[in-house]
Design an enzyme around this catalytic site. Structure first.
Site, PDB file in Angstrom:
ATOM      1  N   GLU A   1     -33.631  -3.053 -32.220  1.00 26.79           N
ATOM      2  CA  GLU A   1     -34.160  -1.686 -32.180  1.00 26.79           C
ATOM      3  C   GLU A   1     -34.321  -1.207 -30.739  1.00 26.79           C
ATOM      4  OE1 GLU A   1     -36.574  -1.794 -36.446  1.00 26.79           O
ATOM      5  OE2 GLU A   1     -37.650  -2.194 -34.579  1.00 26.79           O
TER       6      GLU A   1
ATOM      7  N   GLY B   1     -38.674   4.134 -37.556  1.00 29.60           N
ATOM      8  CA  GLY B   1     -40.067   4.206 -37.972  1.00 29.60           C
ATOM      9  C   GLY B   1     -40.949   3.447 -37.002  1.00 29.60           C
ATOM     10  N   ALA B   2     -42.191   3.186 -37.403  1.00 31.11           N
ATOM     11  CA  ALA B   2     -43.126   2.419 -36.580  1.00 31.11           C
ATOM     12  C   ALA B   2     -44.189   1.814 -37.479  1.00 31.11           C
ATOM     13  CB  ALA B   2     -43.778   3.303 -35.524  1.00 31.11           C
TER      14      ALA B   2
ATOM     15  N   LYS C   1     -49.769   5.470 -40.244  1.00 30.82           N
ATOM     16  CA  LYS C   1     -49.327   4.712 -39.062  1.00 30.82           C
ATOM     17  C   LYS C   1     -49.932   5.222 -37.753  1.00 30.82           C
ATOM     18  CE  LYS C   1     -46.420   2.226 -41.525  1.00 30.82           C
ATOM     19  NZ  LYS C   1     -46.521   2.828 -42.856  1.00 30.82           N
TER      20      LYS C   1
ATOM     21  N   LYS D   1     -43.742  -1.998 -33.233  1.00 36.74           N
ATOM     22  CA  LYS D   1     -42.676  -2.126 -34.220  1.00 36.74           C
ATOM     23  C   LYS D   1     -42.349  -3.602 -34.396  1.00 36.74           C
ATOM     24  CE  LYS D   1     -39.189   0.567 -33.723  1.00 36.74           C
ATOM     25  NZ  LYS D   1     -39.215   0.594 -35.201  1.00 36.74           N
ATOM     26  N   GLY D   2     -41.601  -3.909 -35.422  1.00 35.61           N
ATOM     27  CA  GLY D   2     -41.177  -5.287 -35.618  1.00 35.61           C
ATOM     28  C   GLY D   2     -41.660  -5.920 -36.904  1.00 35.61           C
TER      29      GLY D   2
ATOM     30  N   SER E   1     -34.581   0.454 -38.532  1.00 26.29           N
ATOM     31  CA  SER E   1     -34.657  -0.313 -39.770  1.00 26.29           C
ATOM     32  C   SER E   1     -36.039  -0.161 -40.381  1.00 26.29           C
ATOM     33  CB  SER E   1     -34.353  -1.790 -39.503  1.00 26.29           C
ATOM     34  OG  SER E   1     -35.351  -2.340 -38.663  1.00 26.29           O
ATOM     35  N   GLY E   2     -36.144  -0.525 -41.647  1.00 30.62           N
ATOM     36  CA  GLY E   2     -37.423  -0.448 -42.337  1.00 30.62           C
ATOM     37  C   GLY E   2     -37.412   0.565 -43.467  1.00 30.62           C
ATOM     38  N   SER E   3     -38.518   0.630 -44.197  1.00 31.30           N
ATOM     39  CA  SER E   3     -38.574   1.444 -45.415  1.00 31.30           C
ATOM     40  C   SER E   3     -38.432   2.945 -45.145  1.00 31.30           C
ATOM     41  CB  SER E   3     -39.881   1.170 -46.166  1.00 31.30           C
ATOM     42  OG  SER E   3     -40.998   1.433 -45.333  1.00 31.30           O
TER      43      SER E   3
END
Length: 219
Positions: free
Chosen positions: A103, A82-83, A121, A94-95, A28-30
Site C-alpha cells: 500500500e 481505506g484506513a 475510523k 493501516k495494515g 486493499s480491504g473491505s
C-alpha cells in the site's frame, strides 16, 4: 444505516476523482472492495489499475479491469484506499489486512491519495482504537519484538498470517501515537522492519467519510 452501507457511500463518492484514460491506484480491504465494485461500472473510462494486494488484483480482474504492475507505471493520478484509523491531519494507521508495505509503494506513486472510510475510523490520536501493524522479516521477529517493547509497545504476533511479501505481522498495542511522522521514521529504521502501518509521511490528500447522512468530503 449499517457500516457496509456507509462504506459503499464513500466508495461511490470516490468515483468523482477518477479521470478518463488514467490508471488508478487501488489499496486493499473491505472498503476498497466496495470501490472496486463501483469502479467496475466505469471500467471502460479508465486504462486499468495498479493493486496493492493479490486479493485486490483478483477482484479487479473479476470486474474486467486490466491490472498493471507497479514497475511498469511511472506515476498514478490517484490512489484510493481505506484506513483502520485516521486523524484530523489525514494521517492513518493501516495494515489490518496485512498489505501495508505494498500500500505504501502504490501510494507513493500517486499524485493524490483518496482515503475512503466510514465514520467509525475517525480518531483524534492514532493508536486509540487499533493496534499498530508492523511488517517484519521472519528471522527478525523476536528481535523486533524486543525493540517494540523497549519503545513502550506490547507486540502481538499475528498467528497464521504471511504477507504477500512473505513476511509476518506484529500488532503493537499500547502505542499512543502523538507524533506520527517521527514514529513512522523511527520504526522503519529498526533492522528487520519492512514497514509499519503509520501513514504520516505520505498521508491522505482527500478523506471521504461515509456517514448516515451521506458521504462527507474533507480536503
Amino acid at each position: 444505516m449499517d457500516q457496509l452501507e456507509m462504506k459503499k457511500l464513500a466508495a461511490q463518492a470516490a468515483l468523482e476523482y477518477v479521470k478518463a484514460d488514467t490508471i488508478v491506484g487501488v489499496g486493499s480491504g473491505s472498503t476498497v472492495n466496495c470501490f472496486i465494485e463501483a469502479l467496475g461500472t466505469i471500467k471502460n473510462k479508465i486504462q486499468g489499475a495498479v493493486a496493492a494486494s493479490k486479493a485486490s488484483e483478483e477482484l479487479l480482474r473479476k470486474q474486467g479491469i486490466e491490472v498493471f504492475n507497479a514497475n511498469d507505471v511511472s506515476s498514478l493520478d490517484i490512489y484510493v484506499d481505506g484506513a483502520d484509523e485516521i486523524n484530523p491531519q489525514k494521517m492513518m494507521i493501516k495494515g489490518g489486512g496485512a498489505a501495508l508495505t505494498r500500500e505504501k509503494i502504490v501510494a507513493a506513486l500517486a499524485k493524490k491519495f483518496i482515503c475512503i472510510v466510514d465514520s467509525s475510523k475517525q480518531v483524534d490520536v492514532l493508536g486509540s482504537t487499533f493496534p499498530l501493524p508492523v511488517e517484519v522479516i521472519p528471522m527478525a521477529r523476536s528481535q523486533v519484538g524486543r525493540k517494540l517493547v523497549a519503545l513502550g509497545g506490547a507486540p502481538e504476533y499475528r498467528e497464521g498470517v504471511v504477507t504477500d511479501n512473505g513476511n509476518v505481522i506484529l500488532d503493537v498495542h499500547n502505542f499512543s501515537i502523538l507524533n506520527p511522522v517521527e514514529m513512522e521514521k523511527e520504526l522503519n529504521n529498526v533492522a528487520g522492519v519492512a514497514t509499519n502501518g503509520i501513514f504520516a509521511l505520505r498521508g491522505a490528500d482527500v478523506v471521504i467519510v461515509g456517514t448516515p447522512e451521506g458521504a462527507k468530503i474533507i480536503d
